[in-house]
Design an enzyme around this catalytic site. Structure first.
Site, PDB file in Angstrom:
ATOM      1  N   HIS A 178       0.659  -0.774   0.144  1.00 48.05           N
ATOM      2  CA  HIS A 178      -0.434  -0.299   0.152  1.00 48.05           C
ATOM      3  C   HIS A 178       0.372   0.792   0.208  1.00 48.05           C
ATOM      4  CE1 HIS A 178      -3.671  -2.019   0.075  1.00 48.05           C
ATOM      5  NE2 HIS A 178      -4.053  -2.761   1.610  1.00 48.05           N
ATOM      6  N   LYS A 197     -12.884   4.683   8.368  1.00 46.80           N
ATOM      7  CA  LYS A 197     -12.975   5.266   7.154  1.00 46.80           C
ATOM      8  C   LYS A 197     -14.662   5.902   7.007  1.00 46.80           C
ATOM      9  CE  LYS A 197     -13.494   7.288   3.053  1.00 46.80           C
ATOM     10  NZ  LYS A 197     -13.163   6.400   1.067  1.00 46.80           N
TER      11      LYS A 197
END
Length: 910
Positions: A136, A568
């Protein structure tokens, strides 16, 4: 370049001295490379920042671009040097603690004396800790810089007498010069193969030392308390997503997957050859003095017949040294394996290895013979270390997970089912329950769903092609190369069955013949899926065909928990609480079906993405959820932080193994009474609901997307070329929904607001207090590991948050009509700090961690100037864009340097 440490006192005078030493050497580099004017400016900015932030910001606002870039690089380089020095000293402190108190594994083994002996043996038998390296885009530092920092770390770790100091300082200065002359910005976005090389860099280093140390110590400490580590147990293995994670990354094609597997095996085999060469040097045992088992001698004779490459001269020289000659045969088989993979030729049994199992079998023949012929000390010492190290890495170095979005499987299957025309519904229109029953029925079927090649369009063929690539990989590399197929955005059992049907179509499983070459893993990554975790697992395991698949995989079901997306969309409080509860529910369902649950924690580097100390996080898991096995992602800058310095690499691996062993062996029942747990659960529901409401009010504010883009440098993320994966999901436009969790955290972190790591916590705690449950909060903090760990991580993030600097971003960059969003953030921050301090009893954040508190204060003197420069440069860039002025490459470059600098200063990107 002097250190801000000069103005403070810390508990480590040696750390201060080393940082000052490197700071002085950096100052000399600046003078040598750029002239004394730059060093003078650096010192002026640092002093002014401490005395008058606004004056410093004003000075930096008018700085020429070339000078601004050099300033940022100077402060960033200081952070790189300070970070690596802190890592070295952390390792040194841990070694001192080991000398005084014994190693962590020794202390853990002492605690295991209280465990049920039978349960302890079962736990040790199943013990497997697997860090999974991912690509990532969160490692801002280039490998070229990291290599030089590692050399600096090695120099700092070496004890130096005064007579040698000049030479060591020269070596340090040389490396600092080289860091200064190395471009820290990537020119192009890395390909997956480049990302694989980054991970392999660390895996090679771990192979050479730290892993062997940990496994040797673990074996010895368990024996000390009367527990034998079985020969076939692999307490530590490694995983990777690099080259296998296709979700949202169009760059990961089946061809890329293959190339990465070849690259891993090149390194894995070379690492194995080094260990075998070392063994050959040791194994001079003469048959005159020791003897050997018939099994070893027979296998040696067979090897020599099949391996004519081994010269007659060598056979003659080692005729009386069967152990060394067998090691030579092993070496030749490894060389043949390397050549086979390079040329793409077929496996030749007895001449090369198909997977690690055959290699380990040969080595165990030597080990067994040594044990039976007075060589037990070496067999159970160095030989055992070598075997366990090779078992940990295999020839593949790391086992690759393959991941794909659930929708991709349904898209391919829709074409295959609709072609048959046997259902009254189009596949895409089927309700989830109906689709699940159809897929379960198909899984039971003996006939294939489609001819070969399957009649699919390009996208569908690409999805099915991945399963064919997995089948080919298992045939060419062996069974350890890929074990898990992960389904992202899994919302129901039908998503799991869909992947299983495609795996069957590709020849990866046959329930009627009784084999399954891979396991299917649901990834639960939103709050809704976490809440439904038990239902999803129940629907999977209650289906006889799928339960048969799990049985064929050793009665183990892996489930991955996603921290990033759940945080999130739901906020950190609800994310952490729902993940904790999901683990309990999954445990209960798995136990009911007689299945061993393996949890895979998809943590990020930051607290907002599930980060935090691994040891504490593992010990805070619900009882019974760890049965000796755990998988945890290691992402981005976390990898270099944990594994760049060898002594720290060892300690971090030891921490994770020790915590998993302790939690699995001892945490087999609730630590609290049912009444206390029910009371705390009810309290956490109140906290979570109120925190979730506060967080959703923020993210649903229609002005938030524009505010987020205005107040952060998130648009610069793509230009940094951090990773091969795009920062937005395909077709998502500019909405926050389409923004991945990593850039979401990245933007907030760069602007020092760090909203994902704490927002909503204050509202949640306040709601519980207003409900008259202050005493329950205190009780939870004192007695509940989960809550204490959660609050500790939030407190650390609050301490990193700096709304004074954030206000400078907002005042300079955000239009007036959007500033109400910052007012909301300020109010929640003030509330959260107040509520956290009420529970911890501190006057200031981190009062119970004074060294960490002081470290943050020291760093601000260097970090704030970078933030001021970032704001000034963002303003210039946006003003130029508004005036349709052509982009200035130097401005863009200076801005990207500030992004790297803040990442280095905070030791986090996303």
């Amino acid at each position: 370049m002097s250190s801000a440490d000069d103005q403070t006192t810390t508990t480590s005078s040696e750390l201060r001295a080393d940082i000052r030493r490197l700071g002085d050497l950096l100052g000399e580099t600046l003078v040598r490379q750029e002239g004394p004017e730059l060093l003078d400016l650096v010192e002026k900015v640092r002093r002014l920042t401490r005395e008058d932030g606004e004056a410093a910001a004003e000075l930096l606002r008018g700085t020429e671009l070339e000078t601004a870039a050099k300033l940022v690089r100077a402060f960033s380089t200081y952070f790189h040097l300070a970070n690596v020095t802190e890592q070295v000293h952390r390792g040194r402190e841990l070694r001192t603690k080991r000398a005084a108190e014994g190693g962590l594994l020794a202390r853990t083994a002492d605690r295991l004396k209280d465990a049920d002996p039978e349960h302890l043996r079962a736990t040790v038998k199943n013990l497997n800790v697997r860090p999974v390296f991912t690509a990532h885009p969160t490692e801002a530092a280039r490998r070229s810089v990291l290599n030089k920092l590692r050399r600096i770390a090695a120099l700092l770790e070496t004890p130096v007498i005064e007579a040698d100091r000049r030479r060591y300082d020269t070596r340090l200065a040389e490396n600092i010069d080289l860091v200064w002359q190395t471009d820290e910005l990537r020119v192009v976005r890395p390909e997956p193969a480049d990302e694989a090389r980054n991970a392999i860099y660390y895996l090679d280093e771990l192979h050479a030392g730290a892993v062997g140390d940990v496994l040797e110590d673990l074996t010895a400490e368990l024996e000390r308390v009367g527990v034998q580590l079985p020969d076939d147990t692999r307490p530590l293995t490694f995983g990777t997503w690099i080259g296998g994670d296709r979700d949202g990354n169009p760059n990961v094609t089946p061809e890329v997957t293959w190339d990465v597997l070849i690259l891993q095996h090149e390194h894995g085999i070379n690492d194995a050859l080094e260990l075998i060469d070392e063994l050959r040097g040791f194994l001079s045992n003469s048959i005159r003095y020791t003897g050997a088992t018939e099994e070893l001698l027979t296998s040696l004779g067979t090897d020599l017949e099949r391996l004519p490459e081994i010269s007659p001269r060598y056979k003659r020289l080692n005729a009386e040294e069967p152990y060394r000659l067998k090691a030579t045969c092993i070496r030749q088989k490894l060389e043949n394996t390397k050549q086979r993979l390079a040329k793409g030729t077929a496996h030749q049994p007895g001449r090369d290895y198909l997977g690690t199992g055959e290699l380990l079998h040969d080595l165990k023949l030597i080990q067994t013979s040594l044990r039976e012929h007075r060589g037990g000390l070496f067999a159970d010492g160095r030989m055992d270390r070598t075997i366990r190290t090779l078992a940990a890495f295999g020839l593949q170095l790391a086992t690759m997970d393959v991941r794909e979005h659930a929708d991709a499987h349904h898209y391919a299957l829709g074409q295959l089912f609709d072609r048959l025309g046997e259902e009254s519904w189009r596949y895409a229109d089927m309700p989830r329950d109906y689709r699940g029953k159809l897929l379960a029925k198909e899984l039971r079927s003996r006939r294939p769903l489609a001819p070969s090649p399957a009649p699919l369009d390009a996208a569908g063929a690409k999805t099915l092609g991945v399963f064919h690539t997995v089948k080919r990989a298992l045939a060419v590399f062996g069974p350890e190369v890929i074990e898990s197929y992960i389904i992202s955005m899994c919302q129901g059992a039908d998503d799991v069955f869909a992947a299983a049907v495609l795996a069957r179509e590709a020849g990866l499983l046959d329930l009627h013949a009784g084999w399954a070459k891979i396991g299917i893993v649901p990834l639960l990554e939103t709050t809704d899926e976490l809440k439904a975790a038990d239902t999803i697992l129940e629907d999977m395991l209650s289906d006889p065909s799928y339960r048969r698949l799990v049985a064929l995989r050793g009665d183990v079901q892996e489930v991955m928990l996603g921290y990033s997306d759940s945080s999130k969309f739901g906020g950190i409080t609800t994310s952490q609480w729902e993940i904790h509860r999901a683990q309990r529910r999954l445990r209960d369902v798995a136990h009911r079906y007689g299945v061993r649950l393996r949890l895979f924690h998809g943590r990020g580097g930051t607290v907002g993405r599930g980060g935090g100390p691994s040891h504490d996080a593992i010990l805070a898991q619900p009882w019974g959820t760890l049965e000796g096995e755990i998988k945890v992602t290691e992402q981005g800058e976390v990898i270099s932080d944990k594994y760049l310095v060898p002594s720290l690499a060892r300690e971090n691996l030891e921490l994770t193994v020790a915590a998993t062993l302790q939690a699995s062996a001892l945490h087999t029942a609730p630590r609290q009474s049912d009444e206390a747990l029910a009371r705390w659960d009810a309290a956490m529901d109140v906290v979570s609901d109120a925190a979730h409401s506060a967080y959703r009010r923020l993210v649903e504010d229609p002005d938030l997307p524009t505010y987020f883009l205005a107040s952060t440098p998130v648009d610069q993320l793509a230009d940094l070329h951090l990773g091969s994966r795009p920062s937005r999901r395909p077709g998502s436009g500019v909405s926050l929904d389409g923004l991945r969790a990593i850039p979401w955290v990245f933007g907030w972190t760069q602007s020092r607001q760090i909203v994902p790591g704490w927002f909503g916590v204050g509202s949640g705690l306040k709601a519980l207090r207003e409900a008259g449950l202050d005493t329950v909060l205190d009780e939870m903090h004192e007695q509940w590991h989960f809550f204490r760990n959660f609050l500790s991580n939030v407190e650390m993030t609050l301490a990193k948050t700096d709304l004074r600097i954030a206000r400078h971003y907002v005042d300079t960059l955000v239009p007036d009509h959007l500033k109400h969003v910052f007012a909301t953030i300020e109010a929640e921050h003030e509330l959260t700090v107040r509520e956290v301090l009420r529970i911890t009893g501190g006057e200031k954040l981190l009062d119970t961690h004074p060294v960490l508190q002081q470290t943050f204060a020291i760093r601000d003197a260097y970090l704030d100037p970078i933030s001021y420069l970032q704001v000034a440069l963002l303003k210039r860039q946006r003003d130029a864009a508004a005036a349709d002025t052509p982009p200035d490459p130097l401005l863009a470059r200076a801005l990207l340097l500030t992004v790297n600098g803040v990442a280095a200063g905070l030791r986090n990107t996303g």
